[in-house]
Design a protein around this motif. Structure first.
Motif, short mmCIF file in Angstrom:
data_model
loop_
_atom_site.label_atom_id
_atom_site.label_comp_id
_atom_site.label_asym_id
_atom_site.label_seq_id
_atom_site.Cartn_x
_atom_site.Cartn_y
_atom_site.Cartn_z
N TYR A 1 0.83 -1.21 0.00
CA TYR A 1 0.00 0.00 0.00
C TYR A 1 0.86 1.26 0.00
N ASN B 1 2.20 3.04 -3.25
CA ASN B 1 1.28 3.68 -4.19
C ASN B 1 1.25 5.19 -3.96
N ASN B 2 0.83 5.91 -5.01
CA ASN B 2 0.71 7.35 -4.85
C ASN B 2 -0.58 7.69 -4.09
N ASP B 3 -0.78 8.98 -3.82
CA ASP B 3 -1.91 9.38 -2.98
C ASP B 3 -3.24 8.97 -3.58
N ARG B 4 -3.39 9.12 -4.89
CA ARG B 4 -4.65 8.80 -5.55
C ARG B 4 -4.95 7.30 -5.44
N ARG B 5 -3.92 6.50 -5.65
CA ARG B 5 -4.12 5.06 -5.59
C ARG B 5 -4.42 4.62 -4.16
N GLN B 6 -3.78 5.21 -3.17
CA GLN B 6 -4.07 4.88 -1.78
C GLN B 6 -5.52 5.21 -1.44
N SER B 7 -6.00 6.33 -1.94
CA SER B 7 -7.39 6.71 -1.71
C SER B 7 -8.35 5.70 -2.35
N GLN C 1 -8.51 2.54 -0.21
CA GLN C 1 -9.35 2.73 0.97
C GLN C 1 -10.83 2.76 0.62
N GLY D 1 -6.97 2.51 7.24
CA GLY D 1 -6.46 2.80 5.90
C GLY D 1 -6.53 1.59 5.00
#
Length: 256
Positions: A6, A9-15, A18, A45
């Motif tokens: 996890y 990954n970049n911020d968008r992928r982490q979002s 989730q 998360g």
């Protein structure tokens, strides 16, 4: 449950993870006839710790829920590029849990967290990059469900591992549901006795069997030919649902 890699990954992928993870878990539970609305869930998360009451449906959790989750992940990942796949480490343990001021408390909770960070789970996903989920059962859960004969799973689908994380050390049982016994066998191979060669269940050395198959020969004991016959292949379409867990199919005709 915990999503693998996890943090890379970049911020968008982490979002996205989730957002999608709880929905995948919800759909898998519905498919298994379980109601996650009745569970106490601690969300972190890319990770979820769920506590459910003991109600006699524990075999369904180990068996049907995991099977439906594998199917949900397969469908989910089929629509994404490899870098956007979701791969999960899963653990099932049982014991007493207290609802505390900032989450859950109890040795069972600590044990579950340690199992989730066990090296065998990471190694299983690394060794089989094509699979979406690796499962670890605590020894108690394994013996009361799988070994007790209360699921469609076989004890041969699991390999015994030792978990050592921080102060925690225990026996657990590893399974890669998409591979079954194949993964279990490859995780802890059985060494042959001194002076003996490794022989599969058929009683035939693997090397001899491989050579004969490559040559397209016929097994003199069974009369089975290993020759590849593309012109003899038939495709059978089955309408409706088919439960073929653990099954091996073989179709043929005289002279075929």
């Amino acid at each position: 449950m915990d999503a693998q890699a996890y943090g890379s990954n970049n911020d968008r992928r982490q979002s996205d993870i989730q957002h999608d993870l709880p929905r995948l878990l919800d759909r898998a539970a519905r498919g298994a006839g379980l109601d996650r609305a009745q569970w106490q869930i601690q969300r972190k998360g890319d990770e979820q710790l769920a506590v459910r009451p003991v109600d006699g449906k524990e075999p369904r959790l180990v068996d049907d829920y995991v099977r439906h989750l594998v199917a949900e992940l397969r469908e989910y990942n089929a629509q994404r590029v490899p870098e956007a796949r979701m791969r999960l480490r899963a653990v099932i343990h049982q014991g007493l849990v207290e609802l505390a001021d900032n989450g859950f408390a109890g040795t069972a909770v600590v044990a579950t967290a340690r199992l989730l960070n066990a090296r065998p789970l990471y190694d299983a996903l690394a060794a089989h990059p094509g699979v979406d989920l690796a499962l670890l059962l605590s020894d108690d859960v394994f013996r009361s469900t799988v070994a007790g004969g209360h699921t469609t799973l076989s004890t041969g689908d699991f390999s015994r591992v030792t978990v050592q994380v921080k102060e925690y050390e225990a026996t657990a049982w590893l399974c890669v549901p998409a591979l079954g016994a194949l993964a279990a066998a490859s995780h802890e191979p059985v060494a042959p006795e001194a002076g003996k060669s490794a022989v599969p269940a058929s009683g035939e050395p693997a090397a001899d069997r491989t050579e004969r198959a490559a040559a397209g020969g016929v097994d003199s004991r069974t009369g089975i030919s290993n020759e590849y016959r593309a012109d003899k292949i038939n495709v059978t379409n089955v309408a409706g649902s088919l439960d073929a867990r653990g099954a091996v199919f073989g179709f043929g005709s005289v002279g075929g």
